[in-house]
Enzyme design. Structure first.
Site, PDB file in Angstrom:
ATOM      1  N   TYR A 134       0.846  -1.194   0.000  1.00 20.18           N
ATOM      2  CA  TYR A 134       0.000   0.000   0.000  1.00 20.18           C
ATOM      3  C   TYR A 134       0.881   1.243   0.000  1.00 20.18           C
ATOM      4  O   TYR A 134       2.076   1.189   0.316  1.00 20.18           O
ATOM      5  CB  TYR A 134      -0.919  -0.040   1.225  1.00 20.18           C
ATOM      6  CG  TYR A 134      -1.914   1.092   1.300  1.00 20.18           C
ATOM      7  CD1 TYR A 134      -2.862   1.284   0.303  1.00 20.18           C
ATOM      8  CD2 TYR A 134      -1.906   1.981   2.373  1.00 20.18           C
ATOM      9  CE1 TYR A 134      -3.770   2.320   0.364  1.00 20.18           C
ATOM     10  CE2 TYR A 134      -2.813   3.025   2.457  1.00 20.18           C
ATOM     11  CZ  TYR A 134      -3.739   3.190   1.449  1.00 20.18           C
ATOM     12  OH  TYR A 134      -4.637   4.230   1.521  1.00 20.18           O
ATOM     13  N   THR A 188       1.440   3.614   1.912  1.00 19.76           N
ATOM     14  CA  THR A 188       2.157   3.995   3.132  1.00 19.76           C
ATOM     15  C   THR A 188       3.238   3.004   3.535  1.00 19.76           C
ATOM     16  O   THR A 188       3.906   3.199   4.549  1.00 19.76           O
ATOM     17  CB  THR A 188       1.168   4.119   4.309  1.00 19.76           C
ATOM     18  OG1 THR A 188       0.488   2.869   4.478  1.00 19.76           O
ATOM     19  CG2 THR A 188       0.159   5.226   4.070  1.00 19.76           C
ATOM     20  N   LYS A 189       3.423   1.943   2.768  1.00 19.00           N
ATOM     21  CA  LYS A 189       4.337   0.878   3.170  1.00 19.00           C
ATOM     22  C   LYS A 189       5.760   1.117   2.663  1.00 19.00           C
ATOM     23  O   LYS A 189       6.017   2.013   1.857  1.00 19.00           O
ATOM     24  CB  LYS A 189       3.802  -0.473   2.683  1.00 19.00           C
ATOM     25  CG  LYS A 189       2.434  -0.831   3.268  1.00 19.00           C
ATOM     26  CD  LYS A 189       2.465  -0.870   4.786  1.00 19.00           C
ATOM     27  CE  LYS A 189       1.209  -1.474   5.400  1.00 19.00           C
ATOM     28  NZ  LYS A 189      -0.001  -0.701   5.203  1.00 19.00           N
ATOM     29  N   ASN A 190       6.680   0.259   3.112  1.00 10.40           N
ATOM     30  CA  ASN A 190       8.094   0.469   2.811  1.00 10.40           C
ATOM     31  C   ASN A 190       8.444   0.151   1.365  1.00 10.40           C
ATOM     32  O   ASN A 190       9.453   0.622   0.849  1.00 10.40           O
ATOM     33  CB  ASN A 190       8.953  -0.362   3.760  1.00 10.40           C
ATOM     34  CG  ASN A 190       8.753   0.048   5.202  1.00 10.40           C
ATOM     35  OD1 ASN A 190       8.210   1.120   5.479  1.00 10.40           O
ATOM     36  ND2 ASN A 190       9.174  -0.794   6.133  1.00 10.40           N
TER      37      ASN A 190
END
Length: 331
Positions: free
Chosen positions: A129, A131-133
């Site tokens: 997603y 917001t993920k790394n």
């Protein structure tokens, strides 16, 4: 198997694991609703086991208390990128014949005693997603131990068809397909995959940058009246996906929500990861869950604040976050 989201990854894993109506699946109350919803969509019954108040991960001792003859699986969630106690959970799963489906939405870089998160159980589920790394906008992935599970998940992720579009339309002419299961539209787009593939070579570089920021926060906030994350356990790798503060009015002199409002007024973005699952009306109505039945998760969920932690933060950005936290707590 690349799929549409970590939610899709979890849902397909539960189906492939054979979760069906009447089966209970134990997981943590300190997680995003998708973890629990995916169990429900597969037909299972979610059962919550409280967290360890230090690590914020599911407490193996609480898991044991919740096992019944109907329990079929355990879902550890590696909260904020810190690995769960996989030794203890693995022993519990083996002793009771339970499947393990790891929720690795925060844990792309996470390791426990040299073993990668997502490879302990039968299934490991990851998120890409925004917001993920590693971010593909939307996106997820399933790791499996068994080729038969991988094949089934690939089929279920695309309507239950035996061939995807690349195999149906090619230079050799049209190829017929068959629908062998009632599947879902859970495939990842090739465009998303292309975005993700090019980030893989930067995963370790970005992890090191987030580690540096995480450690700076730990130093700067050490003497403030807030709760800090536990330091990473020996022989583990923390993904440093989130940095959470525990802001309690009795200790901090300010409540969590006023603290968040003040941070926002200082142009610092903040979030909550998470209100405990039993706080939400749907689960209270459906299962009779009460926050006080999971006291550690309830307390943490009512005081937790996530502050910015990104490899894209400059040193000046980090200094701004630190200054804002100190200012708000001293005002």
């Amino acid at each position: 198997m690349a799929v549409h989201s970590c939610t899709a990854a979890l849902h397909l894993s539960f189906i492939a694991a054979g979760i069906s109506p009447g089966d209970e699946v134990i997981t943590t109350p300190m997680t995003f609703c998708a973890t629990v919803n995916s169990i429900l969509h597969a037909g299972g019954t979610p059962v919550l086991a409280d967290i360890d108040p230090l690590t914020l991960n599911i407490d193996p001792g609480e898991v044991v208390k919740k096992i019944s003859p109907r329990t079929k699986a355990i879902v550890p969630v590696h909260f904020a990128g810190r690995p769960c106690d996989m030794d203890s959970l693995g022993v519990i799963a083996a002793r009771h014949g339970l499947k393990m489906i790891e929720d690795c939405a925060h844990a792309i870089e996470t390791e426990y005693k040299g073993v990668k998160a997502g490879t302990f159980g039968e299934f490991g589920c990851f998120s890409f997603y925004v917001t993920k790394n590693v971010a593909t906008g939307e996106g997820g992935m399933v790791l499996t131990r068994e080729e038969k599970d991988a094949s089934r998940i690939k089929t279920l992720a695309l309507h239950g068809m035996t061939k995807d579009a690349w195999k149906r339309f090619g230079d050799e002419g049209y190829k017929h397909y068959q629908v062998v299961e009632c599947g879902f539209k859970y495939n990842m787009m090739d465009l998303q995959a292309g975005i993700g593939i090019h980030q893989l070579k930067r995963v370790d570089k970005y992890w090191k940058r987030r580690e540096k920021i995480w450690n700076r926060y730990m130093r700067e906030f050490a003497n403030l009246p807030v709760g800090l994350p536990a330091i990473p356990a020996p022989n583990t790798r923390h993904a440093y996906h989130l940095f959470t503060l525990q802001v309690d009015k009795n200790r901090s002199g300010i409540g969590r929500d006023p603290f968040m409002n003040a941070m926002t007024a200082n142009n610092i973005g903040v979030g909550v990861h998470y209100l405990s699952i039993p706080e939400h009306p749907y689960y209270q109505k459906s299962f009779g869950w009460k926050p006080e039945d999971y006291p550690h998760a309830a307390r943490i969920g009512r005081s937790t604040v996530s502050i910015p932690l990104s490899a894209k933060l400059s040193d000046e950005d980090v200094a701004d976050v630190i200054a804002a936290v100190k200012s708000v707590l001293s005002s």
